[in-house]
Design a protein around this motif. Structure first.
Motif, PDB file in Angstrom:
ATOM      1  N   SER A 108       0.823  -1.203   0.000  1.00  0.00           N
ATOM      2  CA  SER A 108       0.000   0.000   0.000  1.00  0.00           C
ATOM      3  C   SER A 108       0.862   1.259   0.000  1.00  0.00           C
ATOM      4  CB  SER A 108      -0.929   0.001   1.215  1.00  0.00           C
ATOM      5  OG  SER A 108      -1.608   1.219   1.330  1.00  0.00           O
ATOM      6  N   VAL A 156      -1.869   3.226  -2.902  1.00  0.00           N
ATOM      7  CA  VAL A 156      -3.271   2.816  -2.905  1.00  0.00           C
ATOM      8  C   VAL A 156      -3.628   2.479  -1.462  1.00  0.00           C
ATOM      9  CG1 VAL A 156      -4.908   1.074  -3.730  1.00  0.00           C
ATOM     10  CG2 VAL A 156      -3.135   1.929  -5.259  1.00  0.00           C
ATOM     11  N   THR A 157      -4.818   2.877  -1.046  1.00  0.00           N
ATOM     12  CA  THR A 157      -5.197   2.653   0.347  1.00  0.00           C
ATOM     13  C   THR A 157      -5.235   1.165   0.677  1.00  0.00           C
ATOM     14  OG1 THR A 157      -7.579   2.553  -0.058  1.00  0.00           O
ATOM     15  CG2 THR A 157      -6.619   4.745   0.373  1.00  0.00           C
ATOM     16  N   ALA A 170      -7.465  -0.300   2.363  1.00  0.00           N
ATOM     17  CA  ALA A 170      -8.842  -0.771   2.146  1.00  0.00           C
ATOM     18  C   ALA A 170      -9.061  -1.181   0.686  1.00  0.00           C
ATOM     19  CB  ALA A 170      -9.838   0.304   2.550  1.00  0.00           C
ATOM     20  N   ASN A 171      -8.586  -0.371  -0.246  1.00  0.00           N
ATOM     21  CA  ASN A 171      -8.767  -0.693  -1.666  1.00  0.00           C
ATOM     22  C   ASN A 171      -7.958  -1.917  -2.071  1.00  0.00           C
ATOM     23  OD1 ASN A 171     -10.649   1.256  -2.215  1.00  0.00           O
ATOM     24  ND2 ASN A 171      -9.151   2.771  -2.877  1.00  0.00           N
ATOM     25  N   LEU A 172      -6.747  -2.057  -1.534  1.00  0.00           N
ATOM     26  CA  LEU A 172      -5.955  -3.250  -1.831  1.00  0.00           C
ATOM     27  C   LEU A 172      -6.604  -4.495  -1.243  1.00  0.00           C
ATOM     28  CD1 LEU A 172      -2.220  -2.176  -1.476  1.00  0.00           C
ATOM     29  CD2 LEU A 172      -3.489  -2.722  -3.550  1.00  0.00           C
ATOM     30  N   SER A 173      -7.212  -4.354  -0.087  1.00  0.00           N
ATOM     31  CA  SER A 173      -7.900  -5.472   0.542  1.00  0.00           C
ATOM     32  C   SER A 173      -9.086  -5.927  -0.312  1.00  0.00           C
ATOM     33  CB  SER A 173      -8.370  -5.084   1.943  1.00  0.00           C
ATOM     34  OG  SER A 173      -9.002  -6.164   2.568  1.00  0.00           O
ATOM     35  N   ILE A 174      -9.822  -4.981  -0.859  1.00  0.00           N
ATOM     36  CA  ILE A 174     -10.950  -5.288  -1.751  1.00  0.00           C
ATOM     37  C   ILE A 174     -10.438  -6.018  -2.993  1.00  0.00           C
ATOM     38  CG2 ILE A 174     -12.643  -4.240  -3.324  1.00  0.00           C
ATOM     39  CD1 ILE A 174     -13.034  -2.066  -1.111  1.00  0.00           C
ATOM     40  N   LEU A 175      -9.334  -5.563  -3.524  1.00  0.00           N
ATOM     41  CA  LEU A 175      -8.742  -6.212  -4.690  1.00  0.00           C
ATOM     42  C   LEU A 175      -8.256  -7.621  -4.339  1.00  0.00           C
ATOM     43  CD1 LEU A 175      -7.862  -5.898  -7.631  1.00  0.00           C
ATOM     44  CD2 LEU A 175      -5.715  -4.944  -6.802  1.00  0.00           C
ATOM     45  N   ALA A 180     -13.293  -6.559  -6.006  1.00  0.00           N
ATOM     46  CA  ALA A 180     -13.190  -5.384  -6.874  1.00  0.00           C
ATOM     47  C   ALA A 180     -13.920  -5.639  -8.187  1.00  0.00           C
ATOM     48  CB  ALA A 180     -11.732  -5.049  -7.143  1.00  0.00           C
ATOM     49  N   VAL A 196     -10.123  -2.622 -12.174  1.00  0.00           N
ATOM     50  CA  VAL A 196      -8.773  -2.225 -11.775  1.00  0.00           C
ATOM     51  C   VAL A 196      -8.268  -1.241 -12.811  1.00  0.00           C
ATOM     52  CG1 VAL A 196      -6.414  -3.004 -11.314  1.00  0.00           C
ATOM     53  CG2 VAL A 196      -8.330  -4.517 -10.814  1.00  0.00           C
ATOM     54  N   THR A 209      -3.096   1.524 -11.649  1.00  0.00           N
ATOM     55  CA  THR A 209      -2.947   0.730 -10.423  1.00  0.00           C
ATOM     56  C   THR A 209      -2.257  -0.580 -10.736  1.00  0.00           C
ATOM     57  OG1 THR A 209      -4.941   1.722  -9.482  1.00  0.00           O
ATOM     58  CG2 THR A 209      -4.179  -0.343  -8.515  1.00  0.00           C
TER      59      THR A 209
END
Length: 68
Positions: free
Chosen positions: A21, A26-27, A29-34, A39, A42, A46
């Protein structure tokens, strides 16, 4: 369906999600979603940053798996 293998690449590089991160901007939270496959899209920027940070190809992160 498209499978996200971000956790595999992180393990291979011995890198935490937090470190990734910070490297890609990239936050968490967003990496966790990915990472969890939740997600819907993409951005190429990114994906480029992820590949640069993990020293890999897009195909190392994204994998097509037949629904059958």
């Amino acid at each position: 369906m498209i499978r996200i293998n971000l956790d595999v690449m992180l393990a291979r590089r011995k890198m935490s999600l937090t470190e990734l991160s910070e490297r890609v901007g990239v936050t968490l939270a967003n990496l966790s979603i990915l990472k969890t496959g939740k997600a819907k899209a993409v951005r190429f920027t990114t994906l480029d940053a992820l590949c640069r940070a993990l020293d890999c190809q897009p195909g190392d992160i994204l994998e097509y798996v037949s629904d059958e």
